[in-house]
Design an enzyme around this catalytic site. Structure first.
Site, short mmCIF file in Angstrom:
data_model
loop_
_atom_site.label_atom_id
_atom_site.label_comp_id
_atom_site.label_asym_id
_atom_site.label_seq_id
_atom_site.Cartn_x
_atom_site.Cartn_y
_atom_site.Cartn_z
N HIS A 171 -7.67 -5.80 -0.46
CA HIS A 171 -6.45 -5.02 -0.27
C HIS A 171 -5.69 -5.44 0.99
O HIS A 171 -4.46 -5.51 0.99
CB HIS A 171 -6.79 -3.53 -0.19
CG HIS A 171 -5.61 -2.64 -0.01
ND1 HIS A 171 -4.58 -2.57 -0.92
CD2 HIS A 171 -5.26 -1.79 1.01
CE1 HIS A 171 -3.66 -1.71 -0.50
NE2 HIS A 171 -4.05 -1.24 0.67
N ASP A 225 -8.92 -6.58 -4.61
CA ASP A 225 -8.37 -5.29 -4.16
C ASP A 225 -9.00 -4.18 -4.99
O ASP A 225 -8.72 -4.02 -6.17
CB ASP A 225 -6.84 -5.28 -4.33
CG ASP A 225 -6.18 -4.08 -3.66
OD1 ASP A 225 -6.87 -3.07 -3.42
OD2 ASP A 225 -4.97 -4.17 -3.38
N SER A 236 0.84 -1.19 0.00
CA SER A 236 0.00 0.00 0.00
C SER A 236 0.88 1.25 0.00
O SER A 236 1.71 1.40 -0.91
CB SER A 236 -0.96 -0.03 1.20
OG SER A 236 -2.01 0.88 1.03
#
Length: 350
Positions: free
Chosen positions: A331, A302, A147
């Site tokens: 995610h 995701d 991320s």
């Protein structure tokens, strides 16, 4: 790979000063500090771990409080701390010991709050490079993160292309999509429009209902519809509320105990502006300039960082390899279900 005295470990949780730091904006702060966790055998090759939006430097943690990547990093695990030492910095602009909006401005004696300079992912990477220099680390074996941490890994490979051998980029795309920016905007507006926010001068997070809403909106994007359905299945409590509602309320309340709202806003903006192609002729052209080995990972469901874009980037990087994890977590897959993807990383680290 072998390391002298593999049972001789160092475990450090400290803060290091990197002195004066100039941001991309041109703003300068006189004394910037970064908090870090360092674990593993002294003298072993170093792997830099980069954390996500509401993460911190405790990737390994302790037996009492395991870190957020404790399932990936440790003795005998895919990132094996009998062979590597790992270091994780709390990001510039963070709120777990590094200089950020909640830090005291030495000129006023008050917290910087919204007078803190805007932070970019490139600022974060440059600050980490200065910290590594202060620690006497002049070469990395690898950089890994998911991320916002993956965004840092992207930039490490372009800002300092010969500084590391390998890059592991998880659950992150070459730039943040309009969809991702949209959800960040909802969260930011919820915080800023809360009357208690008071232009960043709130007395404490506990007054910020808008921060709770921002976290709830984020949680919806981090997990998948499939996971929510399997986990909650429209279960109700005695007061007729649904379990999913209680779960989101809990997550919204919990964030106020462990994160600063101003830091949250600053790091949302850093993510919004993440684009490896900025000033480099676009992401496709930038992708040709990686010199480290590049390994990318995507996760099923995701919403924010989809498979096709990550795979497209990987296809543009000469010699890059990609792995897709089939997970219901979406995610957040990069933080859980390590048995589904971590061994792939372990097999690639060399």
């Amino acid at each position: 790979m072998s390391v002298k005295n593999p049972t001789s470990y160092q475990s450090q949780n400290k803060t290091i000063s990197i002195g004066s730091f100039t941001f991309e904006s041109g703003d300068q702060l006189p004394n910037v500090e970064l908090a870090y966790e360092r674990f593993g055998p002294p003298g072993a090759p170093t792997i830099l771990i980069c954390h996500a939006l509401t993460g911190n430097q405790y990737a390994v943690g302790s037996e009492e409080q395991p870190g957020w990547w404790a399932g990936l990093i440790g003795r005998g695990l895919p990132i094996d701390t009998s062979q590597f030492q790992v270091i994780t910095f709390n990001v510039l602009g963070g709120c777990h010991g590094s200089t950020g909006p909640a830090s005291l401005d030495p000129q006023t004696g008050e917290p910087y709050r919204l007078s803190f300079p805007p932070v970019t992912v490139r600022d974060i990477v440059h600050s980490q490079r200065k910290a590594l220099r202060e620690l006497g680390i002049n070469r990395l074996h690898a950089v890994a993160g998911g991320s916002l941490g993956g965004m840092q890994a992207y930039e490490w490979g372009l800002l300092y292309p010969t500084f590391m051998k390998q890059l592991f980029i998880l659950a992150a795309t070459p730039y943040l999509s309009d969809y991702g920016i949209a959800f960040n905007h909802i969260g930011a507006r919820a915080i800023k429009d809360d009357p208690s926010f008071n232009h960043g001068n709130y007395p404490s997070n506990q007054h910020l209902k808008g921060f709770e809403i921002a976290r709830m909106a984020g949680m919806i994007t981090y997990r998948s519809q499939t996971l929510f359905q399997k986990r909650f299945d429209r279960n109700q409590k005695e007061d007729a509320s649904y379990d999913i509602q209680s779960y989101l309320d809990y997550q919204g309340d919990k964030i106020k105990d462990r994160f600063d709202a101003n830091s949250y806003l600053y790091l949302l903006e850093a993510m919004n502006h993440h684009d490896i192609g900025r000033g480099r002729g676009g992401w496709k052209q930038a992708s040709q300039h990686y010199e480290a080995e590049v390994y990318t990972l995507s996760f099923e469901h995701d919403l924010l960082y989809p498979f096709d874009f990550i795979k497209s980037f990987s296809d543009h990087v000469p010699g890059s390899e990609h792995f897709h994890s089939d997970t219901d977590y979406g995610h957040d897959g990069f933080l859980v279900e390590f048995n589904g993807w971590a061994s792939w990383i372990g097999n690639k680290i060399n």
